[in-house]
Design a protein around this motif. Sequence first.
Motif, PDB file in Angstrom:
ATOM      1  N   GLY A  33       0.820  -1.204   0.000  1.00 21.87           N
ATOM      2  CA  GLY A  33       0.000   0.000   0.000  1.00 21.87           C
ATOM      3  C   GLY A  33       0.852   1.251   0.000  1.00 21.87           C
ATOM      4  N   VAL A  34       0.273   2.364  -0.371  1.00 24.71           N
ATOM      5  CA  VAL A  34       0.957   3.660  -0.363  1.00 24.71           C
ATOM      6  C   VAL A  34       0.122   4.671   0.409  1.00 24.71           C
ATOM      7  N   GLU A  35       0.759   5.752   0.795  1.00 22.66           N
ATOM      8  CA  GLU A  35       0.048   6.816   1.488  1.00 22.66           C
ATOM      9  C   GLU A  35      -0.792   7.613   0.480  1.00 22.66           C
ATOM     10  N   PRO A  36      -1.965   8.118   0.897  1.00 27.89           N
ATOM     11  CA  PRO A  36      -2.779   8.934  -0.013  1.00 27.89           C
ATOM     12  C   PRO A  36      -2.064  10.240  -0.361  1.00 27.89           C
ATOM     13  N   LYS A  37      -2.253  10.716  -1.585  1.00 26.77           N
ATOM     14  CA  LYS A  37      -1.601  11.945  -2.047  1.00 26.77           C
ATOM     15  C   LYS A  37      -2.656  12.976  -2.425  1.00 26.77           C
ATOM     16  N   GLN A  38      -2.270  14.245  -2.309  1.00 27.24           N
ATOM     17  CA  GLN A  38      -3.118  15.351  -2.755  1.00 27.24           C
ATOM     18  C   GLN A  38      -2.332  16.105  -3.841  1.00 27.24           C
ATOM     19  N   VAL A  39      -2.551  15.716  -5.089  1.00 23.77           N
ATOM     20  CA  VAL A  39      -1.800  16.312  -6.196  1.00 23.77           C
ATOM     21  C   VAL A  39      -2.766  16.725  -7.296  1.00 23.77           C
ATOM     22  N   GLU A  40      -2.660  17.967  -7.726  1.00 22.95           N
ATOM     23  CA  GLU A  40      -3.455  18.435  -8.856  1.00 22.95           C
ATOM     24  C   GLU A  40      -2.576  18.405 -10.095  1.00 22.95           C
ATOM     25  N   ARG A  41      -2.948  17.568 -11.054  1.00 20.84           N
ATOM     26  CA  ARG A  41      -2.088  17.370 -12.218  1.00 20.84           C
ATOM     27  C   ARG A  41      -2.358  18.387 -13.310  1.00 20.84           C
ATOM     28  N   ARG A  42      -1.284  18.990 -13.806  1.00 20.00           N
ATOM     29  CA  ARG A  42      -1.333  19.811 -15.005  1.00 20.00           C
ATOM     30  C   ARG A  42      -0.243  19.289 -15.928  1.00 20.00           C
ATOM     31  N   PHE A  43      -0.630  18.669 -17.009  1.00 23.31           N
ATOM     32  CA  PHE A  43       0.337  17.993 -17.865  1.00 23.31           C
ATOM     33  C   PHE A  43       1.043  18.964 -18.800  1.00 23.31           C
ATOM     34  N   ASN A  44       2.324  18.701 -19.001  1.00 14.42           N
ATOM     35  CA  ASN A  44       3.130  19.514 -19.893  1.00 14.42           C
ATOM     36  C   ASN A  44       2.756  19.262 -21.342  1.00 14.42           C
ATOM     37  N   LYS A 118       9.221  13.520  -5.701  1.00 14.13           N
ATOM     38  CA  LYS A 118       9.300  14.749  -6.496  1.00 14.13           C
ATOM     39  C   LYS A 118       9.373  14.435  -7.985  1.00 14.13           C
ATOM     40  N   LEU A 119      10.094  13.384  -8.327  1.00 15.38           N
ATOM     41  CA  LEU A 119      10.210  12.997  -9.735  1.00 15.38           C
ATOM     42  C   LEU A 119       8.868  12.538 -10.294  1.00 15.38           C
ATOM     43  N   PHE A 120       8.096  11.813  -9.485  1.00 15.94           N
ATOM     44  CA  PHE A 120       6.766  11.393  -9.935  1.00 15.94           C
ATOM     45  C   PHE A 120       5.878  12.600 -10.199  1.00 15.94           C
ATOM     46  N   VAL A 121       5.949  13.591  -9.314  1.00 14.97           N
ATOM     47  CA  VAL A 121       5.130  14.794  -9.471  1.00 14.97           C
ATOM     48  C   VAL A 121       5.551  15.572 -10.714  1.00 14.97           C
ATOM     49  N   GLU A 122       6.846  15.653 -10.958  1.00 16.20           N
ATOM     50  CA  GLU A 122       7.367  16.418 -12.088  1.00 16.20           C
ATOM     51  C   GLU A 122       7.139  15.734 -13.428  1.00 16.20           C
ATOM     52  N   SER A 123       6.909  14.430 -13.404  1.00 19.55           N
ATOM     53  CA  SER A 123       6.788  13.644 -14.639  1.00 19.55           C
ATOM     54  C   SER A 123       5.327  13.461 -15.027  1.00 19.55           C
ATOM     55  N   ASP A 124       5.098  13.296 -16.316  1.00 18.07           N
ATOM     56  CA  ASP A 124       3.747  13.073 -16.833  1.00 18.07           C
ATOM     57  C   ASP A 124       3.450  11.589 -17.032  1.00 18.07           C
ATOM     58  N   ILE A 125       4.479  10.852 -17.430  1.00 13.42           N
ATOM     59  CA  ILE A 125       4.330   9.429 -17.744  1.00 13.42           C
ATOM     60  C   ILE A 125       5.402   8.644 -17.011  1.00 13.42           C
ATOM     61  N   LEU A 190       2.897   8.073 -28.164  1.00  9.61           N
ATOM     62  CA  LEU A 190       2.306   8.992 -29.146  1.00  9.61           C
ATOM     63  C   LEU A 190       0.825   9.218 -28.876  1.00  9.61           C
ATOM     64  N   ASP A 191       0.119   8.159 -28.486  1.00 15.61           N
ATOM     65  CA  ASP A 191      -1.311   8.287 -28.187  1.00 15.61           C
ATOM     66  C   ASP A 191      -1.544   9.258 -27.037  1.00 15.61           C
ATOM     67  N   LEU A 192      -0.699   9.194 -26.015  1.00 16.36           N
ATOM     68  CA  LEU A 192      -0.852  10.093 -24.872  1.00 16.36           C
ATOM     69  C   LEU A 192      -0.501  11.528 -25.246  1.00 16.36           C
ATOM     70  N   GLN A 193       0.492  11.689 -26.100  1.00 12.98           N
ATOM     71  CA  GLN A 193       0.845  13.032 -26.555  1.00 12.98           C
ATOM     72  C   GLN A 193      -0.275  13.648 -27.385  1.00 12.98           C
ATOM     73  N   ASN A 194      -0.894  12.832 -28.211  1.00 10.50           N
ATOM     74  CA  ASN A 194      -1.887  13.345 -29.163  1.00 10.50           C
ATOM     75  C   ASN A 194      -3.302  13.361 -28.623  1.00 10.50           C
ATOM     76  N   ASN A 195      -3.501  12.818 -27.429  1.00 11.25           N
ATOM     77  CA  ASN A 195      -4.850  12.749 -26.854  1.00 11.25           C
ATOM     78  C   ASN A 195      -4.817  13.176 -25.385  1.00 11.25           C
ATOM     79  N   PRO A 196      -4.798  14.472 -25.118  1.00 10.40           N
ATOM     80  CA  PRO A 196      -4.739  14.947 -23.728  1.00 10.40           C
ATOM     81  C   PRO A 196      -5.928  14.502 -22.882  1.00 10.40           C
ATOM     82  N   HIS A 197      -7.079  14.265 -23.517  1.00 13.13           N
ATOM     83  CA  HIS A 197      -8.247  13.782 -22.765  1.00 13.13           C
ATOM     84  C   HIS A 197      -7.980  12.380 -22.218  1.00 13.13           C
ATOM     85  N   LEU A 199      -5.002  11.181 -21.528  1.00 10.84           N
ATOM     86  CA  LEU A 199      -3.999  11.379 -20.486  1.00 10.84           C
ATOM     87  C   LEU A 199      -4.666  11.755 -19.156  1.00 10.84           C
ATOM     88  N   GLN A 200      -5.597  12.698 -19.210  1.00  8.87           N
ATOM     89  CA  GLN A 200      -6.307  13.133 -18.008  1.00  8.87           C
ATOM     90  C   GLN A 200      -7.164  12.011 -17.425  1.00  8.87           C
TER      91      GLN A 200
END
Length: 217
Positions: A33-44, A118-125, A190-197, A199-200
């Motif tokens: 298990g992992v601890e719960p996180k509070q992160v609002e994602r904004r993808f690059n 921090k790396l997980f937060v900074e990364s999109d994929i 490529l699919d994730l790059q071309n389809n932001p919906h 990704l979200q």
Amino acid sequence: MKNVHFIANSNYARTLLSKFELDENKIEQKFYGVEPKQVERRFNKNLKVLYLGRFVDFKGPDLVVQSFIKACDQGFNGTLKMVGSGPLLVTCKLLAKRSKYADKITFCEPVDADTAAKLFVESDIYNMHNCLGILTGEGEAFGVTIIEAMSFGTVVITGNYGGPQEIIENGEDGILITPEDVEAHAQALLDLQNNPHLLQKLSRNAVVKINKLFLHI
């Protein structure tokens, strides 16, 4: 062995234990298990891709680099950060250096848990390429870094093998590709790059799944 009990961290690991002819009633399955996180994602716009883990064959770091290079050949605009160490590190560095995209691929030494977060937060994929190790004959028993990445809403791509296939529902909260299929892995990027919906969607659903099934108790 009468009073000995075993804990398996996945069905895959339970299957491996069963090969030793252990009493099935003495094998209990319990996910990490992992601890719960509070992160609002904004993808690059130019997606940041992360590999974090040992450089061993069943995690497929060399396949991650090959997939990234192939995706770039087809128009992927992101970057790849490879974090960790292990026997395949030199192979991965050679693949990167010999490609046209060496300036888009960076390598870092292993990091502590806080830096990894921090790396997980900074990364999109988050990229793995789990498979049956061609050299070791081993597979990923579970995939702790995968649930860590998902808890931050970082979208996971990995191979459909071992423990990770029990965590991710393909197309719903992550992407599973056929192990060793570099073309499919590149296409997923490529699919994730071309389809932001998409990704979200995968990011939101990943967090929901972690909060539902994989929280630390």
